[in-house]
Write an enzyme that holds these catalytic residues in place. Structure first.
Site, PDB file in Angstrom:
ATOM      1  CG  HIS A  37      -1.941  -1.109   1.160  1.00 35.47           C
ATOM      2  ND1 HIS A  37      -2.944  -1.181   0.216  1.00 35.47           N
ATOM      3  CD2 HIS A  37      -2.043  -2.223   1.921  1.00 35.47           C
ATOM      4  CE1 HIS A  37      -3.639  -2.290   0.413  1.00 35.47           C
ATOM      5  NE2 HIS A  37      -3.114  -2.936   1.431  1.00 35.47           N
ATOM      6  CE  LYS A  65      -5.382  -6.554  -2.463  1.00 36.72           C
ATOM      7  NZ  LYS A  65      -4.501  -5.859  -1.545  1.00 36.72           N
ATOM      8  CG  HIS A 137      -6.540  -4.455   6.863  1.00 37.24           C
ATOM      9  ND1 HIS A 137      -6.570  -5.284   5.760  1.00 37.24           N
ATOM     10  CD2 HIS A 137      -7.774  -3.904   6.938  1.00 37.24           C
ATOM     11  CE1 HIS A 137      -7.783  -5.236   5.214  1.00 37.24           C
ATOM     12  NE2 HIS A 137      -8.521  -4.406   5.912  1.00 37.24           N
TER      13      HIS A 137
END
Length: 142
Positions: A37, A65, A137
């Protein structure tokens, strides 16, 4: 005569080993978060950005993904969301500031090895899940 029963030194060693292993796994989760990310500075800005970075970061196998968001800010600024630069409720922390983002969405008909993505650029606040003051996350864009 040796004492019978539990051995305090052995017990302490096992507790310390478990704590070290837990910290290593948290570090691994944080490193995975960074790989998935964080892209700073943004590595290119052409129309093929998502295709290249998703493949380079290993996000196209064993399946493409479907969606992934990249934050274009230094890792320490993203990490700060989990401490002083965010509002936390439980493990979820909302950033106080907006970040430059690229959202990569897979195009229909893509298949592993030939994943094709569409990029959307945004400037928004984000929510991350934190563990031990580290983001582990990416939850969503706010």
């Amino acid at each position: 005569m040796a004492p019978k029963g539990p051995h305090p030194l052995l017990f302490l060693t096992l507790v310390l080993l478990a704590a070290c292993l837990a910290q290593l796994s948290e570090g691994a989760n944080y490193r995975q978060f960074l790989n998935r990310h964080v892209d700073f500075p943004k590595s290119g800005n052409d129309r093929l950005y998502c295709n290249r970075i998703m493949q380079r970061r290993g996000l196209t196998r064993p399946v493409c993904k479907p969606t992934n968001t990249f934050v274009h800010a230094p890792a320490n600024q993203v990490q700060a969301i989990c401490t002083y630069a965010g509002r936390c409720r439980g493990r979820n922390c909302d950033s106080n500031a907006a970040f430059s983002l690229t959202v990569c969405r897979v195009r229909p008909g893509s298949r592993p090895g030939r994943c094709v993505y569409r990029a959307t650029v945004r400037n928004r606040r984000i929510r991350v899940a934190c563990r031990q003051r580290l983001p582990v996350h990416f939850d969503r864009i706010l």
